[in-house]
Design a protein around this motif. Structure first.
Motif, PDB file in Angstrom:
ATOM      1  N   VAL A  67     138.308  14.145  51.661  1.00 26.17           N
ATOM      2  CA  VAL A  67     138.886  14.779  52.836  1.00 26.17           C
ATOM      3  C   VAL A  67     140.151  14.010  53.172  1.00 26.17           C
ATOM      4  CG1 VAL A  67     138.497  15.409  55.247  1.00 26.17           C
ATOM      5  CG2 VAL A  67     136.569  15.377  53.653  1.00 26.17           C
ATOM      6  N   GLN A  68     141.218  14.740  53.439  1.00 25.35           N
ATOM      7  CA  GLN A  68     142.474  14.070  53.760  1.00 25.35           C
ATOM      8  C   GLN A  68     143.185  14.781  54.893  1.00 25.35           C
ATOM      9  OE1 GLN A  68     144.265  14.272  49.890  1.00 25.35           O
ATOM     10  NE2 GLN A  68     145.427  16.112  50.376  1.00 25.35           N
ATOM     11  N   ALA A  86     145.663  16.965  56.788  1.00 24.56           N
ATOM     12  CA  ALA A  86     146.258  18.222  56.341  1.00 24.56           C
ATOM     13  C   ALA A  86     147.754  18.054  56.100  1.00 24.56           C
ATOM     14  CB  ALA A  86     146.011  19.307  57.375  1.00 24.56           C
ATOM     15  N   VAL A 135     150.224  24.059  57.945  1.00 25.10           N
ATOM     16  CA  VAL A 135     148.825  24.455  57.794  1.00 25.10           C
ATOM     17  C   VAL A 135     148.669  25.949  58.079  1.00 25.10           C
ATOM     18  CG1 VAL A 135     147.937  22.171  58.391  1.00 25.10           C
ATOM     19  CG2 VAL A 135     148.282  23.862  60.190  1.00 25.10           C
ATOM     20  N   PRO A 140     144.073  18.517  62.037  1.00 26.74           N
ATOM     21  CA  PRO A 140     143.546  19.315  60.924  1.00 26.74           C
ATOM     22  C   PRO A 140     143.368  18.450  59.680  1.00 26.74           C
ATOM     23  CG  PRO A 140     145.843  19.837  61.309  1.00 26.74           C
ATOM     24  CD  PRO A 140     145.411  18.913  62.415  1.00 26.74           C
ATOM     25  N   ALA A 141     142.354  18.769  58.910  1.00 25.86           N
ATOM     26  CA  ALA A 141     142.070  18.043  57.677  1.00 25.86           C
ATOM     27  C   ALA A 141     141.912  19.037  56.542  1.00 25.86           C
ATOM     28  CB  ALA A 141     140.801  17.217  57.830  1.00 25.86           C
ATOM     29  N   GLU A 142     141.984  18.521  55.340  1.00 23.92           N
ATOM     30  CA  GLU A 142     141.877  19.354  54.147  1.00 23.92           C
ATOM     31  C   GLU A 142     140.775  18.796  53.251  1.00 23.92           C
ATOM     32  OE1 GLU A 142     145.189  20.919  51.159  1.00 23.92           O
ATOM     33  OE2 GLU A 142     145.020  18.745  51.139  1.00 23.92           O
ATOM     34  N   SER A 191     139.974  18.439  49.858  1.00 28.01           N
ATOM     35  CA  SER A 191     140.778  18.620  48.655  1.00 28.01           C
ATOM     36  C   SER A 191     139.983  18.500  47.363  1.00 28.01           C
ATOM     37  CB  SER A 191     141.955  17.648  48.639  1.00 28.01           C
ATOM     38  OG  SER A 191     141.516  16.323  48.561  1.00 28.01           O
TER      39      SER A 191
END
Length: 85
Positions: free
Chosen positions: A52-53, A55, A59, A69-71, A73
């Motif tokens: 998780v990283q 964002a 976005v 916000p997170a991504e 990945s």
């Protein structure tokens, strides 16, 4: 896999060698804004791993108002755990 139809075996091998080399992983794990989550079975052993990283700067609209916000990945699940809920 998701990209299987678009990659041949050599392309995949090249990606794995570069993306998962010890130094590349070391840099990734220590990067600010990156978190790795690991799921373990009660009996021991790793079931899954997720990266998780933070964002990227742009976005999707559905999360544009989010404070942080997170991504997700990367997400890997051991084959024997696929479909077990």
């Amino acid at each position: 896999g998701t990209f299987g139809p678009y990659n041949d075996a050599q392309n995949l091998a090249n990606f794995i060698v570069s993306a998962f080399a010890a130094e590349a992983l070391r840099q990734d794990v220590t990067s600010p804004g990156v978190t790795y989550l690991v799921a373990e079975a009660k009996e021991g052993g790793i079931i899954a791993c997720a990266k998780v990283q933070a964002a990227p700067p742009v976005v999707p609209e559905c999360v544009a108002d989010a404070q942080k916000p997170a991504e997700l990945s990367r997400f890997f699940v051991a084959k024997e755990w696929h479909g077990t809920g």
